[in-house]
Design an enzyme around this catalytic site. Sequence first.
Site, PDB file in Angstrom:
ATOM      1  N   GLY A  20      16.001  55.003   7.832  1.00  0.00           N
ATOM      2  CA  GLY A  20      14.940  54.190   8.443  1.00  0.00           C
ATOM      3  C   GLY A  20      14.032  53.560   7.407  1.00  0.00           C
ATOM      4  N   SER A  22      14.071  50.422   5.970  1.00  0.00           N
ATOM      5  CA  SER A  22      13.877  48.976   5.804  1.00  0.00           C
ATOM      6  C   SER A  22      13.079  48.364   6.942  1.00  0.00           C
ATOM      7  CB  SER A  22      15.235  48.287   5.664  1.00  0.00           C
ATOM      8  OG  SER A  22      15.718  48.429   4.363  1.00  0.00           O
ATOM      9  N   PHE A  23      11.768  48.355   6.773  1.00  0.00           N
ATOM     10  CA  PHE A  23      10.879  47.687   7.727  1.00  0.00           C
ATOM     11  C   PHE A  23      11.274  46.210   7.795  1.00  0.00           C
ATOM     12  CE2 PHE A  23       6.731  45.442   8.435  1.00  0.00           C
ATOM     13  CZ  PHE A  23       6.569  45.829   9.749  1.00  0.00           C
ATOM     14  N   HIS A 137      13.365  51.835  -2.125  1.00  0.00           N
ATOM     15  CA  HIS A 137      14.715  52.416  -2.284  1.00  0.00           C
ATOM     16  C   HIS A 137      15.716  51.427  -2.848  1.00  0.00           C
ATOM     17  CE1 HIS A 137      15.360  50.443   1.651  1.00  0.00           C
ATOM     18  NE2 HIS A 137      16.648  50.642   1.507  1.00  0.00           N
ATOM     19  N   ARG A 138      15.441  50.131  -2.715  1.00  0.00           N
ATOM     20  CA  ARG A 138      16.358  49.134  -3.250  1.00  0.00           C
ATOM     21  C   ARG A 138      15.924  48.667  -4.650  1.00  0.00           C
ATOM     22  NH1 ARG A 138      20.081  45.793   0.316  1.00  0.00           N
ATOM     23  NH2 ARG A 138      21.192  46.486  -1.528  1.00  0.00           N
ATOM     24  N   GLU A 174      16.475  38.824  -3.631  1.00  0.00           N
ATOM     25  CA  GLU A 174      17.434  39.657  -2.893  1.00  0.00           C
ATOM     26  C   GLU A 174      18.875  39.224  -3.149  1.00  0.00           C
ATOM     27  OE1 GLU A 174      16.449  42.257  -0.323  1.00  0.00           O
ATOM     28  OE2 GLU A 174      14.556  42.227  -1.412  1.00  0.00           O
ATOM     29  N   HIS A 250      17.321  38.674   5.808  1.00  0.00           N
ATOM     30  CA  HIS A 250      17.987  37.874   4.773  1.00  0.00           C
ATOM     31  C   HIS A 250      18.598  36.665   5.465  1.00  0.00           C
ATOM     32  CE1 HIS A 250      18.815  41.780   2.282  1.00  0.00           C
ATOM     33  NE2 HIS A 250      17.796  41.135   1.745  1.00  0.00           N
ATOM     34  N   CYS A 371      27.277  41.396   4.009  1.00  0.00           N
ATOM     35  CA  CYS A 371      26.404  42.216   3.152  1.00  0.00           C
ATOM     36  C   CYS A 371      27.222  43.050   2.186  1.00  0.00           C
ATOM     37  CB  CYS A 371      25.566  43.174   3.984  1.00  0.00           C
ATOM     38  SG  CYS A 371      24.380  42.375   5.054  1.00  0.00           S
TER      39      CYS A 371
HETATM   40  N1  LIG Z   1      22.262  43.063   3.279  1.00  0.00           N
HETATM   41  C1  LIG Z   1      22.049  44.178   4.134  1.00  0.00           C
HETATM   42  C2  LIG Z   1      21.054  45.093   3.556  1.00  0.00           C
HETATM   43  C3  LIG Z   1      20.707  46.234   4.445  1.00  0.00           C
HETATM   44  C4  LIG Z   1      19.722  47.153   3.808  1.00  0.00           C
HETATM   45  N2  LIG Z   1      19.517  48.315   4.645  1.00  0.00           N
HETATM   46  C5  LIG Z   1      18.903  49.420   4.177  1.00  0.00           C
HETATM   47  O1  LIG Z   1      18.510  49.494   3.047  1.00  0.00           O
HETATM   48  C6  LIG Z   1      18.737  50.570   5.161  1.00  0.00           C
HETATM   49  C7  LIG Z   1      18.634  51.885   4.497  1.00  0.00           C
HETATM   50  C8  LIG Z   1      18.162  52.968   5.425  1.00  0.00           C
HETATM   51  O2  LIG Z   1      17.364  52.710   6.315  1.00  0.00           O
HETATM   52  O3  LIG Z   1      18.629  54.111   5.233  1.00  0.00           O
HETATM   53  C9  LIG Z   1      18.390  46.443   3.582  1.00  0.00           C
HETATM   54  O4  LIG Z   1      17.577  46.387   4.506  1.00  0.00           O
HETATM   55  O5  LIG Z   1      18.195  45.922   2.484  1.00  0.00           O
END
Ligand SMILES: NCCC[C@H](NC(=O)CCC(=O)O)C(=O)O
Length: 449
Positions: A20, A22-23, A137-138, A174, A250, A371
Amino acid sequence: MKSFEVNFDGLVGPTHNYGGLSFGNVASQSNSQQASNPREAARQGLAKMKALMEMGFQQGVLAPQERPDVAALRRLGFGGTDAQVIQRAAKEAMPLLVASCSASSMWVANAATVSPSADTADARVHFTAANLNCKYHRSIEHPTTSRVLGAMFANPQHFAHHAALPAVAQFGDEGAANHTRFCRAYGEAGVEFFVFGRSAFDARYPAPQKYPARQTLEASQAVARLHGLSDDGVVYAQQNPAVIDQGVFHNDVIAVGNGEVLFYHEDAFLDTEAMLAELQAKLTRCGASFKAICVPRAQVTVEDAVRSYLFNSQLLSREDGSMLLIVPEECRNNERVWAYLSALTGQGGPVAEVKVFDLKQSMQNGGGPACLRLRVALNETELAAVNPGVIMTAPLYDTLTQWVDKHYRDSLSERDLADPQLLLECRTALDELTQILKLGSVYPFQLQP
Ligand SMILES: NCCC[C@H](NC(=O)CCC(=O)O)C(=O)O
């Protein structure tokens, strides 16, 4: 000389989970706390790679990252042995442990922006690793991403690598998820289309109200400069802020392009007419034509697009010039989307066929077929210079499937992330993987003295 588009797919890592994190990404937020199945996730991704390879497309694989990222937790003040770092984080700051465990590097459309040699001033293929600065996290992906890309595309005569842009929101980048390249043939000069969500320095551009715009105009412009693209070879467009607020985090959630075709939703962009005219004019200058396929909101709503990931599809050119669209299963489950697709292929237009893949494990975190892949257009000489260990073959598929079955768990929930054994499993698996893919040492645990 022959040229190709090679799709490098992200191999799902052993810690794939639903954090959860990615807001603004509806799937990530709504599937938070569910148990994931990393083994199935990796197998679903591998099945897509194998299918594309068998259809005659050039297919490669991009390695996952070391998670939990213990070094990242140490930078946040957790100390002791690796096991103590993880246990302390689990006790004192679970969200930080969850973030440091994300397998989000699987969505390699966000790994980097790539410009083929036909477009760049020095006639090399240019890569800029994305800073992914919008989500913690990214944001921790790019140092390893850079090492992995460096090990895959090592020859400096053909490949140029740029470090991620400065790690601030004003340069939020991104990667290829907001970048599309149009051309007549992959080896010919084309037009690179950069889509941004907001401007960091110019208040005249509107911005979304509810969810973040992850990509800035200034980041896209910096990447175009780094890659040595000409003004004639670049078009910038702003994403419609209203669709970002509906979960289009995106541009590849609402548009996809390939060759001379742009497939997009009516509500995807601002100033759509001017943008289409600029693309048309610049492509004409390269000797290419341009065909825009607009999906009307009356047939498919933005909500349908976000739920089904219709546009997060792979638009692939086949030998006979027709195009194939690779969509996730969720498209078939949406009546309006499926009706649209069924009609699309019957119209005699560029999209001749649709193929459906089950990518549910990734989809539940907001990652569809597009993706999961990084496109790299290469000519024959450049393709021969790519590390052969990462090119998909039938034996490599078998080896990777066995590797997944040997090392991956079939269920992972939040409390499993606190198990220090998971780190050991992950490192053992990745150490073996770097040998399988012939990457050398790319992970923090392999680089420590
Ligand atoms: N191009 C698709 C990217 C999806 C990615 N989801 C995440 O990171 C979700 C991870 C999590 O909620 O465990 C994002 O939002 O960047």
